[in-house]
Design a protein around this motif. Structure first.
Motif, PDB file in Angstrom:
ATOM      1  N   THR A   4      40.356   2.954 -15.592  1.00 38.02           N
ATOM      2  CA  THR A   4      41.704   3.171 -16.096  1.00 38.02           C
ATOM      3  C   THR A   4      42.231   4.564 -15.859  1.00 38.02           C
ATOM      4  O   THR A   4      43.161   4.984 -16.519  1.00 38.02           O
ATOM      5  CB  THR A   4      41.749   2.871 -17.605  1.00 38.02           C
ATOM      6  OG1 THR A   4      40.763   3.674 -18.248  1.00 38.02           O
ATOM      7  CG2 THR A   4      41.491   1.420 -17.875  1.00 38.02           C
TER       8      THR A   4
ATOM      9  N   HIS B 210      48.875   0.483 -14.788  1.00 41.69           N
ATOM     10  CA  HIS B 210      48.593   0.760 -16.194  1.00 41.69           C
ATOM     11  C   HIS B 210      49.559   0.009 -17.108  1.00 41.69           C
ATOM     12  O   HIS B 210      50.690  -0.278 -16.742  1.00 41.69           O
ATOM     13  CB  HIS B 210      48.714   2.264 -16.476  1.00 41.69           C
ATOM     14  CG  HIS B 210      47.760   3.090 -15.683  1.00 41.69           C
ATOM     15  ND1 HIS B 210      46.441   3.249 -16.027  1.00 41.69           N
ATOM     16  CD2 HIS B 210      47.934   3.792 -14.531  1.00 41.69           C
ATOM     17  CE1 HIS B 210      45.841   4.026 -15.144  1.00 41.69           C
ATOM     18  NE2 HIS B 210      46.734   4.361 -14.225  1.00 41.69           N
TER      19      HIS B 210
ATOM     20  N   LEU C  39      45.868   1.775 -21.810  1.00 33.94           N
ATOM     21  CA  LEU C  39      46.151   3.095 -22.363  1.00 33.94           C
ATOM     22  C   LEU C  39      46.843   2.947 -23.714  1.00 33.94           C
ATOM     23  O   LEU C  39      47.776   2.151 -23.842  1.00 33.94           O
ATOM     24  CB  LEU C  39      47.048   3.911 -21.428  1.00 33.94           C
ATOM     25  CG  LEU C  39      46.473   4.276 -20.050  1.00 33.94           C
ATOM     26  CD1 LEU C  39      47.530   4.974 -19.214  1.00 33.94           C
ATOM     27  CD2 LEU C  39      45.244   5.149 -20.195  1.00 33.94           C
TER      28      LEU C  39
ATOM     29  N   ARG D  52      41.764   3.067 -23.264  1.00 38.67           N
ATOM     30  CA  ARG D  52      41.502   4.480 -23.500  1.00 38.67           C
ATOM     31  C   ARG D  52      42.543   5.060 -24.440  1.00 38.67           C
ATOM     32  O   ARG D  52      43.718   4.724 -24.360  1.00 38.67           O
ATOM     33  CB  ARG D  52      41.535   5.252 -22.183  1.00 38.67           C
ATOM     34  CG  ARG D  52      40.424   4.886 -21.236  1.00 38.67           C
ATOM     35  CD  ARG D  52      40.446   5.800 -20.031  1.00 38.67           C
ATOM     36  NE  ARG D  52      40.287   7.197 -20.431  1.00 38.67           N
ATOM     37  CZ  ARG D  52      40.436   8.224 -19.602  1.00 38.67           C
ATOM     38  NH1 ARG D  52      40.789   8.014 -18.349  1.00 38.67           N
ATOM     39  NH2 ARG D  52      40.251   9.461 -20.026  1.00 38.67           N
TER      40      ARG D  52
ATOM     41  N   LEU E 233      44.939   8.005 -25.579  1.00 36.03           N
ATOM     42  CA  LEU E 233      45.706   9.044 -24.913  1.00 36.03           C
ATOM     43  C   LEU E 233      46.229   9.988 -25.986  1.00 36.03           C
ATOM     44  O   LEU E 233      47.134   9.646 -26.736  1.00 36.03           O
ATOM     45  CB  LEU E 233      46.854   8.412 -24.134  1.00 36.03           C
ATOM     46  CG  LEU E 233      47.401   9.158 -22.922  1.00 36.03           C
ATOM     47  CD1 LEU E 233      46.302   9.598 -21.978  1.00 36.03           C
ATOM     48  CD2 LEU E 233      48.391   8.270 -22.189  1.00 36.03           C
TER      49      LEU E 233
END
Length: 371
Positions: A20, A45, A186, A224, A226
């Motif tokens: 990613t 993404h 994300l 993930r 951010l």
């Protein structure tokens, strides 16, 4: 890495686990660390984030997440914004003024720069297939893991309910369903939300281990975190800025109210203003807030204020905040006057979210061997 679909399609992307970003890291990252990779291929993404409709958004939301969302959308990343209305009753008995708070969240999103023509804005309750993912996801998480989640512990400590309900305990798994139904890779969050995101990563990994595709690819990416440049802003009392704790500065507040709230912010007795996040967290927080508004280093502002003391510091912060928010507040007033448009944004977003959730649930049922 496969490409995320555009907002006009009904399927979710199939993103390999942890692939990613440009460095294929697995932990949280600052937005700047990913900018280059996102710019190279923004369509690879998908972002999912959101806010509970329990009251007005505040400066902590804005600098902790909202600005990241706008930046990512401008880069070309597909944006999903969930308003988790079911989750309001995790820490309160009734969902007070739910429709009003929901619409006001949409107003705040659009006023801060989210483009409704490119983002999917929807309510949790309007997507039944999303909620059906909760049951298989709960089977992948132990009771002990739910009990040790530090964010849940903190939310329980500040809950207005006499007893902890089951929804509160399973809140992180609800968030995992919110994130994974659209296969987001994300998730812009504040530092305090990292334990919740780790649950989503765990669910994605364990689902793949238990129910892999025949070709070996995972059904869900491992999203993930951010983090922004201000992952955790303090409230006026020195604690975490929160709607429920009455220590926040709302985006919708007028300039006089903002000045009054910041005037009451906690500082310390040292007249010399210095930027020391460890030794002087409240003073450092105000300097950081002013610096974020003016795009200046907090150390520079501290040097400029010098021996002016808390009064000069608070004047500087108030002027910076009001100046920064002035165009956002003007736009917000225009949007708030057209409730029909706000409701149409929600209807359109919910239709698109339903199409994607249905496709994901069909895939989940197939790999689980369900009908």
């Amino acid at each position: 890495m496969t490409t995320a679909t555009t907002a006009s399609t009904a399927t979710a992307p199939n993103v390999p686990a942890d692939a990613t970003g440009p460095s294929h890291l697995t932990g949280p990252a600052d937005l700047a660390d990913l900018d280059e990779g996102i710019r190279d291929n923004p369509a690879a993404h998908r972002v999912l984030t959101g806010d509970r409709p329990t009251g007005p958004l505040h400066l902590g939301h804005y600098f902790g997440s909202l600005r990241n969302r706008v930046h990512l959308q401008r880069l070309g990343v597909e944006m999903f914004l969930v308003i988790p209305d079911y989750q309001v009753i995790t820490d309160r008995d009734v969902a007070d003024r739910l429709a009003e708070h929901t619409e006001n969240l949409v107003v705040d999103y659009l006023a801060t720069g989210i483009d409704a023509d490119r983002a999917t804005i929807f309510t949790h309750s309007s997507v039944p297939a999303l909620n059906q993912l909760l049951l298989p996801f709960l089977s992948l998480v132990s009771v002990a893991e739910l009990h040790r989640n530090p964010t849940v512990k903190d939310e329980i400590a500040h809950s207005s309910q006499a007893a902890v309900n089951g929804l509160m305990l399973t809140y992180p798994v609800h968030q995992a369903a919110d994130i994974l139904f659209c296969k987001a890779d994300l998730v812009p969050v504040g530092k305090d939300q990292l334990p919740h995101l780790e649950v989503a990563r765990t669910v994605a990994r364990r689902f793949h281990e238990r129910y892999p595709h025949l070709d070996g690819t995972p059904v869900f990416p491992r999203p993930r975190a951010l983090l922004s440049s201000a992952p955790l802003l303090l409230g006026t009392d020195g604690g975490k800025m929160s709607k429920s704790r009455g220590n926040s500065v709302p985006l919708a507040a007028d300039e006089d109210t903002t000045a009054r709230l910041l005037k009451g912010a906690k500082t310390d007795a040292d007249r010399r203003i210095t930027y020391d996040p460890v030794g002087r967290p409240e003073v450092a927080n105000l300097l950081l807030l002013a610096g974020l508004c003016q795009d200046r280093a907090p150390e520079e502002l501290a040097e400029e204020i010098g021996d002016g003391g808390a009064a000069a510091l608070k004047r500087t912060v108030t002027e910076a905040v009001n100046e920064h928010l002035r165009p956002i507040r003007a736009r917000r007033a225009e949007l708030a006057a057209d409730r029909g448009h706000i409701r149409q944004v929600l209807r359109t977003g919910s239709e698109h979210a339903n199409a994607i959730a249905d496709a994901t649930l069909t895939e989940v049922r197939a790999v689980m061997g369900s009908l």
